[in-house]
Design a protein around this motif. Structure first.
Motif, PDB file in Angstrom:
ATOM      1  N   VAL A 268       1.067  -1.411  -0.089  1.00  0.00           N
ATOM      2  CA  VAL A 268      -0.148  -0.246  -0.031  1.00  0.00           C
ATOM      3  C   VAL A 268       1.201   1.667   0.062  1.00  0.00           C
ATOM      4  CG1 VAL A 268      -1.223   0.888   1.141  1.00  0.00           C
ATOM      5  CG2 VAL A 268      -1.503  -1.409   1.531  1.00  0.00           C
ATOM      6  N   SER A 269       0.687   1.790  -0.913  1.00  0.00           N
ATOM      7  CA  SER A 269       1.469   2.926  -1.179  1.00  0.00           C
ATOM      8  C   SER A 269       1.086   4.134  -1.688  1.00  0.00           C
ATOM      9  CB  SER A 269       2.795   2.579  -2.322  1.00  0.00           C
ATOM     10  OG  SER A 269       4.011   4.254  -2.165  1.00  0.00           O
ATOM     11  N   LYS A 270       1.157   5.734  -1.561  1.00  0.00           N
ATOM     12  CA  LYS A 270       0.986   6.531  -2.205  1.00  0.00           C
ATOM     13  C   LYS A 270       1.711   7.020  -2.931  1.00  0.00           C
ATOM     14  CE  LYS A 270      -2.277   9.079  -1.050  1.00  0.00           C
ATOM     15  NZ  LYS A 270      -3.891   8.759  -1.499  1.00  0.00           N
ATOM     16  N   ASP A 271       2.593   6.545  -3.557  1.00  0.00           N
ATOM     17  CA  ASP A 271       3.402   7.299  -4.756  1.00  0.00           C
ATOM     18  C   ASP A 271       3.357   5.889  -5.630  1.00  0.00           C
ATOM     19  OD1 ASP A 271       5.765   7.469  -6.205  1.00  0.00           O
ATOM     20  OD2 ASP A 271       7.459   7.624  -4.800  1.00  0.00           O
ATOM     21  N   ILE A 272       3.066   6.890  -7.004  1.00  0.00           N
ATOM     22  CA  ILE A 272       1.723   6.127  -8.262  1.00  0.00           C
ATOM     23  C   ILE A 272       3.734   5.095  -8.979  1.00  0.00           C
ATOM     24  CG2 ILE A 272       1.004   6.426 -10.239  1.00  0.00           C
ATOM     25  CD1 ILE A 272       0.020   9.239  -9.503  1.00  0.00           C
ATOM     26  N   ASN A 273       4.700   6.134  -9.110  1.00  0.00           N
ATOM     27  CA  ASN A 273       5.758   4.886  -9.656  1.00  0.00           C
ATOM     28  C   ASN A 273       6.107   3.773  -9.129  1.00  0.00           C
ATOM     29  OD1 ASN A 273       6.147   6.772 -11.673  1.00  0.00           O
ATOM     30  ND2 ASN A 273       7.594   8.367 -10.091  1.00  0.00           N
ATOM     31  N   MET A 274       6.153   3.988  -7.348  1.00  0.00           N
ATOM     32  CA  MET A 274       6.184   2.711  -6.114  1.00  0.00           C
ATOM     33  C   MET A 274       5.622   2.005  -7.078  1.00  0.00           C
ATOM     34  SD  MET A 274       7.942   1.279  -4.167  1.00  0.00           S
ATOM     35  CE  MET A 274       8.112   0.777  -1.932  1.00  0.00           C
ATOM     36  N   ARG A 275       3.899   2.070  -7.310  1.00  0.00           N
ATOM     37  CA  ARG A 275       3.366   1.076  -7.160  1.00  0.00           C
ATOM     38  C   ARG A 275       3.577   0.704  -8.688  1.00  0.00           C
ATOM     39  NH1 ARG A 275      -0.785   5.049  -5.254  1.00  0.00           N
ATOM     40  NH2 ARG A 275      -1.518   5.140  -8.208  1.00  0.00           N
ATOM     41  N   VAL A 276       3.907   0.980  -9.414  1.00  0.00           N
ATOM     42  CA  VAL A 276       4.041   0.984 -10.876  1.00  0.00           C
ATOM     43  C   VAL A 276       5.211  -0.086 -10.619  1.00  0.00           C
ATOM     44  CG1 VAL A 276       5.237   1.881 -13.493  1.00  0.00           C
ATOM     45  CG2 VAL A 276       3.048   2.516 -12.223  1.00  0.00           C
ATOM     46  N   LYS A 277       6.866   0.077  -9.981  1.00  0.00           N
ATOM     47  CA  LYS A 277       7.247  -0.950 -10.038  1.00  0.00           C
ATOM     48  C   LYS A 277       7.023  -2.420  -9.280  1.00  0.00           C
ATOM     49  CE  LYS A 277      10.350   2.326  -8.381  1.00  0.00           C
ATOM     50  NZ  LYS A 277      11.709   2.844  -7.176  1.00  0.00           N
TER      51      LYS A 277
END
Length: 600
Positions: A268-277
């Motif tokens: 669970v993350s608010k960082d879009i790039n983190m979720r994409v990776k």
């Protein structure tokens, strides 16, 4: 405006007690689609997790293939705000729209009644879910965004990697909102770890500090986890270390093992790039959405409701009506009543038939009372020289001029007349009616583009550049009210108006109390729910607050239509007997502005 033909059953048949009875409010449980999945519930007899046992890592070496379908987190501290991660094909959401549709009545337990100013609310019980609980790995930005997020995951478990605690420690210094949230999160973790019989290795129960809605456990990374990430991802970066922990936990929980069941691991993350990776690595990842009031801006409460074309035909035998002065009241029943809220506007428009515009003033078990509106579109009822030009503007002016309405929210595109109507009604009630002592105007100081830098002067002078809309509308109102008084008369009128308007910054609102003030909050779409709460709770006796904005023009970087404070206020106040909302549909600024709003 013309009224429909009088019904057959008159108010003379009613008892005097029925006419004097206090109004009741109908407050329904929000219609949110897709309840909890059938596979999301705590498993009876779940054994504590022992992260120090090396044998578990060996037993769970098999890697799960793919991410599987998108997951859902429903985190519900209150029934009106649910945090959801994107579920499997979600159930269709139904929300009230101004169209002649009929929705089945909600359960009686979902109706809140207001009796003599005292709210006695009964909320529907949430259905128990069934199925295995998930394990959610939280990114640092989630803890810094919402320090209470640990208690928003209901029966599911939470895992915090060690690098998250390290990052949390680095953000705790300062006076910013992020620093305050970091310190609050640290205090929450300390309280959980300090409870009696707390064992970090076996997991900390999240309900030990009084948050009964949290039924899961909190796990910390207490041992080294083996993982292998692609060489293209630098190993020293914190985000990549969190991804490695998620990968190791996914492999560890892919199979059942002695002492712990199989669990699905979700980042669970608010960082879009983190979720994409994460998704590129085959890991399940989702956004934290507890801050979102609505998933779709189109589901926002509009404040008005169109009566079906056959309304009077079907209601002719059951409707009751009576007159009080120039106002007509109608008591209606039938399947349309469960769709209504207190202070919602209803209208009937049909070719060849007289139109009706009314407001819901009372809702009982199976009946609702409608009160016809004052027509502010005629010149004799103009407010400070301003006459309404369309249906929604007349609805809004009825809310703004009603002394029993303490809180009004107005939404709409640019040029719909929000600021002009709020100022005109405010000047009339301050200078003519003496209902309020002065107008206080404020707004969020968020720039559209680059900031212009330091602004000299007093608080009011610093707010001057942000109040261009106030100056423009005051110029129009002063010109219209000056009549033939000449240059001196217009100057005197303008000076009188200025003396009753105070411009304040929201940065200094904490701790204030406004007594008998008419408060206008412009550009409210740029406020967070916390800022909105801070402003509204400043209201003292006799104060009226108007919040207005355009949800399509949000300039705050981290706000969306679903998480804006204006959306939050509209959703929370619908159905309150002393609050009202209307969405203005048509622009009246100019044909150029209207066309630009549609095509650009």
């Amino acid at each position: 405006m013309p009224l429909p033909p009088a019904p057959t059953k008159r108010a003379a048949l009613l008892s005097p007690d029925a006419l004097d009875a206090p109004a009741h409010s109908s407050q329904k449980a929000p219609r949110r689609g897709g309840g909890r999945h059938a596979d999301e519930a705590p498993v009876a007899g779940t054994q504590p997790l022992e992260l120090l046992d090396r044998r578990l890592a060996d037993a769970g070496g098999a890697s799960a293939s793919g991410t599987g379908p998108a997951q859902q987190i429903e985190t519900k501290p209150r029934p009106a705000v649910r945090a959801e991660l994107t579920p499997e094909p979600q159930q269709a959401r139904t929300e009230r729209a101004p169209a002649p549709v009929q929705v089945p009545a909600p359960a009686p337990a979902a109706r809140a009644r207001y009796e003599r100013g005292t709210q006695e609310s009964t909320r529907p019980r949430r259905a128990k879910s069934s199925g295995p609980a998930k394990l959610f790995v939280l990114d640092t930005n989630v803890l810094l965004h919402d320090p209470m997020c640990l208690f928003r995951f209901e029966e599911h478990d939470i895992f915090l990697p060690m690098i998250v605690l390290e990052e949390l420690d680095g953000h705790k210094k300062g006076t910013t909102e992020v620093a305050r949230n970091g310190r609050q999160t640290s205090r929450t973790l300390d309280a959980l770890a300090g409870t009696k019989d707390a064992d970090i290795a076996k997991g900390l129960k999240l309900d030990t500090t009084g948050h009964r809605e949290a039924g899961g456990k909190l796990f910390f990374q207490t041992a080294q986890l083996d993982y292998s990430l692609p060489t293209s991802l630098p190993q020293g970066k914190a985000d990549n270390q969190i991804l490695g922990v998620v990968q190791a936990l996914r492999d560890l929980y892919a199979q059942d093992a002695p002492g712990r069941p199989k669990q699905e691991v979700v980042l669970v993350s608010k960082d879009i790039n983190m979720r994409v990776k994460a998704r590129a690595l085959g890991l399940a990842a989702d956004d934290y959405q507890n801050d979102k009031t609505l998933e779709d801006g189109d589901l926002l409460y509009a404040g008005s409701f169109a009566l079906p074309l056959d309304f009077w035909t079907r209601q002719s035998k059951t409707v009751e009506s009576w007159q009080s002065g120039s106002t007509t009241f109608y008591r209606i029943s039938g399947p349309i009543v469960p769709n209504l809220y207190i202070n919602q506007f209803v209208y009937f428009e049909a070719p060849g038939e007289p139109s009706m515009y009314a407001r819901v003033t009372e809702i009982r078990e199976k009946t609702a009372v409608l009160k016809t509106l004052k027509d502010y579109s005629s010149g004799k009822n103009a407010v400070w020289g301003v006459a309404t030009r369309n249906r929604e503007q007349n609805f809004a002016m009825n809310l703004l001029m009603d002394p029993d309405i303490d809180f009004v929210t107005l939404t709409g595109t640019a040029g719909t007349g929000k600021t002009l109507m709020a100022l005109a009604s405010g000047l009339t009630q301050v200078l003519d009616d003496r209902r309020y002592t002065e107008i206080i105007m404020t707004r969020a100081t968020v720039s559209v583009g680059e900031d212009i830098g330091f602004l000299p002067g007093t608080e009011e002078e610093k707010m001057g550049p942000w109040m261009g809309a106030l100056d423009d509308n005051l110029e129009f109102l002063a010109k219209g009210d000056g009549g033939g008084a000449g240059e001196w008369g217009r100057a005197a009128t303008n000076e009188l108006i200025r003396s009753r308007i105070k411009i304040k910054s929201m940065n200094f609102m904490r701790g204030r109390t406004f007594l008998n003030k008419y408060v206008i909050v412009d550009e409210a779409q740029n406020l967070t729910p916390k800022q909105m709460k801070t402003l509204i709770t400043r209201a003292g006796p006799g104060t009226k607050i108007i919040c207005m904005g355009n949800l399509a023009q949000i300039d705050t970087p981290y706000l969306t239509e679903g998480s804006s404070g204006l959306t939050f206020a509209v959703d929370k106040f619908k159905g309150w007997p002393h609050g009202g909302h209307i969405t203005l549909a048509r622009g009246e600024r100019s044909r150029l502005a209207d066309f630009a709003s549609e095509v650009l």
